[in-house]
Scaffold this active site. Structure first.
Site, PDB file in Angstrom:
ATOM      1  N   CYS A  90       4.064  -0.611 -12.351  1.00 48.24           N
ATOM      2  CA  CYS A  90       4.461   0.613 -13.059  1.00 48.24           C
ATOM      3  C   CYS A  90       5.640   0.258 -13.970  1.00 48.24           C
ATOM      4  CB  CYS A  90       4.806   1.753 -12.105  1.00 48.24           C
ATOM      5  SG  CYS A  90       6.015   1.342 -10.827  1.00 48.24           S
TER       6      CYS A  90
ATOM      7  N   ALA B 257       0.762  -1.239   0.000  1.00 50.01           N
ATOM      8  CA  ALA B 257       0.000   0.000   0.000  1.00 50.01           C
ATOM      9  C   ALA B 257       0.796   1.294   0.000  1.00 50.01           C
ATOM     10  CB  ALA B 257      -0.954   0.001   1.202  1.00 50.01           C
TER      11      ALA B 257
ATOM     12  N   ASP C 233      -0.774  -4.091  -6.195  1.00 49.34           N
ATOM     13  CA  ASP C 233       0.161  -3.149  -6.831  1.00 49.34           C
ATOM     14  C   ASP C 233       1.563  -3.624  -6.461  1.00 49.34           C
ATOM     15  OD1 ASP C 233       1.435  -1.032  -7.980  1.00 49.34           O
ATOM     16  OD2 ASP C 233       0.668   0.486  -6.609  1.00 49.34           O
TER      17      ASP C 233
ATOM     18  N   PRO D 255       3.002   4.524  -0.751  1.00 48.63           N
ATOM     19  CA  PRO D 255       2.787   5.511   0.312  1.00 48.63           C
ATOM     20  C   PRO D 255       1.329   5.834   0.620  1.00 48.63           C
ATOM     21  CG  PRO D 255       3.336   6.640  -1.699  1.00 48.63           C
ATOM     22  CD  PRO D 255       3.427   5.177  -2.020  1.00 48.63           C
ATOM     23  N   GLY D 256       0.403   5.159  -0.055  1.00 48.88           N
ATOM     24  CA  GLY D 256      -0.990   5.302   0.313  1.00 48.88           C
ATOM     25  C   GLY D 256      -1.864   6.057  -0.670  1.00 48.88           C
ATOM     26  N   GLY D 257      -1.342   6.437  -1.820  1.00 48.15           N
ATOM     27  CA  GLY D 257      -2.157   7.174  -2.782  1.00 48.15           C
ATOM     28  C   GLY D 257      -3.326   6.369  -3.297  1.00 48.15           C
ATOM     29  N   LYS D 258      -3.083   5.121  -3.683  1.00 48.41           N
ATOM     30  CA  LYS D 258      -4.166   4.288  -4.196  1.00 48.41           C
ATOM     31  C   LYS D 258      -5.103   3.869  -3.061  1.00 48.41           C
ATOM     32  CE  LYS D 258      -1.392   2.503  -8.054  1.00 48.41           C
ATOM     33  NZ  LYS D 258      -0.088   3.074  -7.669  1.00 48.41           N
TER      34      LYS D 258
ATOM     35  N   ASP E  89       4.246  -8.900   5.810  1.00 52.60           N
ATOM     36  CA  ASP E  89       4.581  -9.440   4.503  1.00 52.60           C
ATOM     37  C   ASP E  89       3.306 -10.040   3.928  1.00 52.60           C
ATOM     38  OD1 ASP E  89       5.404 -10.904   2.310  1.00 52.60           O
ATOM     39  OD2 ASP E  89       7.038 -11.933   3.336  1.00 52.60           O
TER      40      ASP E  89
ATOM     41  N   GLU F 120       1.734  -3.132   4.455  1.00 53.40           N
ATOM     42  CA  GLU F 120       3.026  -2.594   4.014  1.00 53.40           C
ATOM     43  C   GLU F 120       4.120  -3.282   4.813  1.00 53.40           C
ATOM     44  OE1 GLU F 120       6.200  -1.101   2.487  1.00 53.40           O
ATOM     45  OE2 GLU F 120       4.217  -0.792   1.573  1.00 53.40           O
TER      46      GLU F 120
END
Length: 416
Positions: free
Chosen positions: A364, A245, A311, A247-250, A292, A266
């Site tokens: 990405c 997760a 992600d 840094p938390g944007g999604k 994990d 995380e």
């Protein structure tokens, strides 16, 4: 110039650029935004032009100087390419920086740069002499992209060498897109609408200048990254997992999109703190656990999730213009390592998905081994999995352009 050179030297020695810059800022809390921006821009642009400064220096140096001095010369060459009309000032600044860092080598720095200027008409031919300097990528990277996208490889590489766009996400729980546009216009910031909650700025600006950012009305998030919440499409009342997760944007975007019970995982405790800080600023709530995601016994209570955002860690080849140190630090063999890690993650997470549930696989990356090939192998391993088309295609590969970075999405449904 010396600070930018120190960052470049850190990367040459194998350190992460973002981490090195954050340490530099921590040591210089009094720096104004203009100084921070100038140092960042010079270091990032020098690293973005992978191999080009080296192509020039290799024609001028008889022996390799210490890493910091080589980095200083690379930064100076980059500035001379950007601002040829300021050549005298650039050389003077580089010599002063050398006098501060290694006084005994200031004469060498002065001589190399003045020699470079005398042969400036040759720079283009030196840079164009081999694919690494011409394209500003390692040879293995060029070959991977050429093989995977034979019709688009040159445009893809060129896009990765440009300065990235700056996009905003409007927190629809606190603001409308129209109101955000009006606030930006009143602050003299030009923006255009890309989607229901996405704005693209004409020019990047400091976050401190964004009206409503501190109050949680806006977040900085690439327009491509914002597709994740749209494609996962959570519904009110569902149980959702964001497995990697930080840094938390999604995470935040999912919570802005629907009233869901969300668990954010995380592995890194420090990065997990950034998730909490982002959610607090936006007025959002989620359970955040440091774990994990592959070790189900350490975090999963046995209750299945309706939707999972996977992600996964990847090469980050689709966001290299934001993280140009990747060009220096990645190796061809790293891609297989990422693919193995991705396989472990999606196989573990699939066990926690409810029948009829949806998992969105995201990278990405622009490398096929991490994307379409990974999903094809996943479908071979899991008979209960099927791809849900994305905009009439089996999956979605976004390539970096003037509006967004490069991302890959595949939407997977577990058969009931």
């Amino acid at each position: 110039m010396l600070c930018a050179a120190e960052l470049v030297a850190c990367v040459i020695d194998g350190s992460n650029l973002t981490d090195s810059f954050e340490r530099m800022l921590d040591a210089r809390p009094g720096w104004p935004d203009a100084t921070r921006g100038a140092v960042r821009d010079l270091a990032w642009s020098t690293l973005r032009d992978f191999g080009r400064g080296d192509a020039i220096l290799d024609r001028l140096l008889h022996s390799q100087p210490p890493t910091l001095i080589r980095a200083l010369l690379l930064v100076a060459i980059q500035r001379l390419r950007q601002r040829p009309e300021h050549a005298h000032t650039v050389v003077d600044q580089a010599v002063q920086a050398a006098a501060t860092a290694m006084p005994g080598l200031k004469g060498m720095v002065n001589g190399v740069l003045r020699n470079a200027l005398r042969q400036q008409s040759e720079w283009a031919s030196w840079i164009g002499a081999n694919p690494v300097s011409a394209q500003a990528y390692p040879a293995w990277w060029i070959e991977r992209v050429r093989a995977g996208m034979p019709e688009q490889w040159e445009a893809l590489l060129a896009a990765g060498n440009q300065r990235p766009p700056m996009a905003l996400r409007v927190n629809r729980r606190r603001c409308t897109l129209e109101a955000a546009l009006a606030e930006l216009a009143a602050a003299g910031i030009e923006a255009k609408r890309l989607g229901d909650a996405t704005l693209l700025l004409a020019q990047p600006v400091a976050v401190a200048r964004l009206p409503g950012y501190a109050e949680g009305r806006l977040s900085v998030q690439d327009a491509g990254a914002q597709q994740a919440a749209r494609l996962l499409a959570p519904r009110d009342g569902e149980r959702v997992l964001d497995a990697c997760a930080a840094p938390g944007g999604k995470t935040a975007h999912l919570l802005e999109s629907a009233d869901v019970e969300l668990l954010a995982l995380e592995l890194d405790p420090r990065r997990a703190q950034r998730i909490r800080a982002n959610l607090d600023r936006l007025g959002l709530q989620a359970e955040i656990r440091v774990a994990d995601c592959c070790d189900l016994r350490s975090w999963w209570d046995g209750r299945p999730f309706d939707r999972i955002l996977a992600d996964v860690p990847c090469s980050a080849s689709g966001v290299v213009r934001r993280h140009p140190d990747i060009k220096w630090l990645r190796r061809d063999e790293d891609i297989a390592g990422f693919a193995t890690q991705q396989r472990r993650i999606v196989d573990a997470l699939w066990q926690t998905l409810a029948p009829g549930g949806t998992m969105l696989y995201v990278t990405c990356s622009v490398f096929e081994q991490e994307n379409a090939a990974q999903i094809a192998r996943f479908l071979d391993r899991h008979a209960d999995a099927e791809c849900v088309p994305i905009d009439a295609s089996p999956d979605c590969q976004l390539l970096p352009d003037a509006e967004h970075d490069g991302f890959y999405f595949a939407r997977l449904r577990k058969q009931a």
